[in-house]
Design a protein around this motif. Structure first.
Motif, short mmCIF file in Angstrom:
data_model
loop_
_atom_site.label_atom_id
_atom_site.label_comp_id
_atom_site.label_asym_id
_atom_site.label_seq_id
_atom_site.Cartn_x
_atom_site.Cartn_y
_atom_site.Cartn_z
N HIS A 1 5.54 31.98 -30.70
CA HIS A 1 5.38 32.76 -29.48
C HIS A 1 4.04 33.48 -29.50
O HIS A 1 3.58 33.90 -30.57
N ILE A 2 3.44 33.62 -28.32
CA ILE A 2 2.21 34.39 -28.18
C ILE A 2 2.52 35.64 -27.36
O ILE A 2 3.17 35.56 -26.30
N LEU A 3 2.07 36.77 -27.85
CA LEU A 3 2.20 38.04 -27.13
C LEU A 3 0.87 38.32 -26.44
O LEU A 3 -0.14 38.52 -27.10
N ALA A 4 0.87 38.30 -25.12
CA ALA A 4 -0.37 38.39 -24.34
C ALA A 4 -0.64 39.81 -23.87
O ALA A 4 0.29 40.56 -23.52
N LEU A 5 -1.92 40.17 -23.84
CA LEU A 5 -2.33 41.49 -23.37
C LEU A 5 -2.72 41.49 -21.90
O LEU A 5 -2.82 42.56 -21.29
N LEU A 6 -2.96 40.32 -21.34
CA LEU A 6 -3.43 40.22 -19.96
C LEU A 6 -2.40 39.49 -19.11
O LEU A 6 -1.82 38.49 -19.54
N PRO A 7 -2.16 39.95 -17.88
CA PRO A 7 -1.03 39.45 -17.08
C PRO A 7 -1.13 37.99 -16.67
O PRO A 7 -0.10 37.36 -16.42
N PHE A 8 -2.33 37.43 -16.62
CA PHE A 8 -2.47 36.05 -16.17
C PHE A 8 -2.34 35.04 -17.31
O PHE A 8 -2.29 33.82 -17.07
N GLU A 9 -2.27 35.48 -18.55
CA GLU A 9 -2.31 34.56 -19.69
C GLU A 9 -1.07 33.68 -19.86
O GLU A 9 -1.19 32.50 -20.21
N PRO A 10 0.15 34.18 -19.63
CA PRO A 10 1.31 33.28 -19.76
C PRO A 10 1.22 32.04 -18.87
O PRO A 10 1.55 30.93 -19.31
N GLU A 11 0.78 32.21 -17.64
CA GLU A 11 0.67 31.07 -16.73
C GLU A 11 -0.41 30.11 -17.21
O GLU A 11 -0.26 28.88 -17.08
N VAL A 12 -1.49 30.62 -17.77
CA VAL A 12 -2.55 29.76 -18.31
C VAL A 12 -1.99 28.89 -19.43
O VAL A 12 -2.23 27.67 -19.48
N HIS A 13 -1.23 29.48 -20.34
CA HIS A 13 -0.66 28.71 -21.45
C HIS A 13 0.35 27.69 -20.95
O HIS A 13 0.44 26.58 -21.49
N ARG A 14 1.11 28.05 -19.93
CA ARG A 14 2.07 27.09 -19.37
C ARG A 14 1.35 25.87 -18.82
O ARG A 14 1.73 24.72 -19.09
N LYS A 15 0.27 26.10 -18.09
CA LYS A 15 -0.48 24.99 -17.50
C LYS A 15 -1.17 24.14 -18.56
O LYS A 15 -1.33 22.92 -18.40
N LEU A 16 -1.61 24.77 -19.64
CA LEU A 16 -2.34 24.05 -20.69
C LEU A 16 -1.44 23.44 -21.75
O LEU A 16 -1.91 22.77 -22.66
N GLY A 17 -0.14 23.66 -21.64
CA GLY A 17 0.78 23.10 -22.62
C GLY A 17 0.81 23.85 -23.93
O GLY A 17 1.04 23.26 -25.00
N GLY A 18 0.59 25.15 -23.87
CA GLY A 18 0.58 25.97 -25.08
C GLY A 18 1.97 26.44 -25.47
O GLY A 18 2.97 26.04 -24.86
N PRO A 19 2.07 27.31 -26.48
CA PRO A 19 3.36 27.83 -26.93
C PRO A 19 3.95 28.77 -25.88
O PRO A 19 3.25 29.19 -24.95
N PRO A 20 5.23 29.14 -26.01
CA PRO A 20 5.77 30.18 -25.15
C PRO A 20 4.91 31.43 -25.24
O PRO A 20 4.45 31.80 -26.32
N CYS A 21 4.66 32.06 -24.11
CA CYS A 21 3.75 33.20 -24.06
C CYS A 21 4.32 34.25 -23.11
O CYS A 21 4.76 33.91 -22.01
#
Length: 393
Positions: A146-166
């Motif tokens: 899991h990635i803990l994000a500091l910026l509100p737009f980062e979870p959606e970026v990881h979803r689109k890029l196929g990254g880990p749960p964020c």
């Protein structure tokens, strides 16, 4: 999750001053939220050490900035990487938390995953995959849970890029709102004479040395054009001597402050700021201080960055707001004339200043400052990931 009442064993790695702060707050939250408390091992700075972490080596040994610095110290960094992985493998913790220091910690994660495939691994602070090297998101998927994000737009970026749960847990700035927001007397000071203007040449050695001469010339030119001003330079304590040497040659000398209390008092009273691009631009925005941002890096790093960076702005405040409200001057465009004109424009009442103030007014809603503290949200996810991993084992 670990057995009820059993102390949680956390291995935590932070390689930057900002990571040390995040780590310290997360440690406090885990101790408070886990029934049996928690003990910590790993690597961190003074704040994490004060909470029980005994570092294997000084945090500064993996705090590097710039390609040339990394190349020069690569053998040492690789040795420290092997030592860190070996310490984790020799006595596996309940959970591994890796904070920022992306180049170092991503390698730690991949190496530990091969050795301990069932160990829960959390990455606290998302790499800037939205700005450059987006392929890192997908490569992290198998290495961290899991990635803990500091910026509100980062979870959606990881979803689109196929990254880990964020998950967006919030920025630590939200825990300093009282220190950043001005009261009536401080608002009045912002409109009084002489105007107080902040000078922020960076928190890292290379940032300071690359921007110092430029910033000295800019404040001298600004003073000559529209002074007098009350120039204030909040200095990072560990670089105070370096900053004093750099400032000694400036035609106009700012007042230097070094404590957090002095720094935030200056933020609450400042009318404007000249700042190195970084987290401080978001702090200034939250404090409602119009600003001008600048950044310079080495020639080689700049050539590589121009080919890899995909973000339209390097100013964190702009990224959060979603548009360019803070003017930025990078590399050869960071000139005395350009910065001076932009700084004069945001000091004066007018459109340039108002555009920034309007943008800054949107930040609270964007970053959800009324929610739980970031450290508590982060701790909740760490414990949830641990519980999920244990249930599958």
């Amino acid at each position: 999750m670990t057995e009820a009442g059993k102390e949680l064993d956390v291995f935590i790695v932070a390689g930057e001053e900002s990571g040390d702060q995040l780590g310290a707050h997360l440690m406090d939250a885990l101790v408070a939220m886990h029934e049996g408390g928690a003990r910590f091992r790993g690597l961190g700075g003074s704040r994490m050490e004060a909470r029980g972490v005994v570092p294997q080596f000084p945090m500064a040994e993996i705090t590097l900035l710039g390609l040339t610095s990394i190349v020069a110290h690569l053998p040492r960094v690789l040795r420290r990487l092997r030592e860190t992985v070996a310490a984790i493998a020799a006595a596996p913790p309940d959970v591994l938390v890796l904070i920022d220091s992306q180049g170092f910690n991503a390698r730690v994660a991949r190496s530990v995953r091969k050795l301990l495939p069932n160990l829960p691994i959390i990455l606290y602070v998302s790499p800037s995959v939205w700005a450059w090297r987006p392929g890192r998101a997908q490569r992290l998927k198998g290495a961290v849970d899991h990635i803990l994000a500091l910026l509100p737009f980062e979870p959606e970026v990881h979803r689109k890029l196929g990254g880990p749960p964020c998950t967006y847990v919030g920025h630590p700035i939200s825990e300093r709102l009282v220190e950043l927001r001005p009261g009536p007397a401080e608002i009045a000071r912002r409109n009084a004479s002489p105007p107080q203007v902040l000078v922020l040449p960076g928190s890292r050695k290379l940032e300071i040395t690359r921007l110092s001469d430029l910033f000295g010339q800019v404040i001298a030119r600004t003073e000559a054009a529209a002074g007098p001003f009350d120039w204030v330079l909040p200095a990072v304590v560990r670089h105070r001597r370096l900053i004093e040497r750099e400032v000694s040659g400036w035609p106009v000398k700012p007042r230097m402050v070094t404590t957090d209390d002095e720094k935030f008092a200056a933020f609450r009273s400042a009318r404007a700021a000249l700042a190195c691009s970084g987290t401080v631009t978001l702090e200034l925005a939250v404090a409602g201080v119009p600003q001008v941002g600048a950044y310079r890096t080495g020639w080689l790093e700049a050539q590589i960055a121009r080919r890899l960076i995909t973000a339209e702005t390097a100013i964190l405040a702009n990224l959060v707001i979603g548009r360019k409200v803070v003017p930025e001057f990078l590399q050869e465009f960071a000139t005395v004339e350009g910065l001076t004109n932009a700084l004069l424009a945001v000091i004066a009442n007018g459109p340039a200043r108002q555009v920034q103030l309007n943008g800054f007014a949107e930040i609270d809603a964007i970053m959800d400052f009324d929610g739980k503290s970031p450290s508590r949200k982060a701790a909740e996810i760490v414990l949830a990931v641990l519980a999920e991993r244990r249930s599958r084992a």
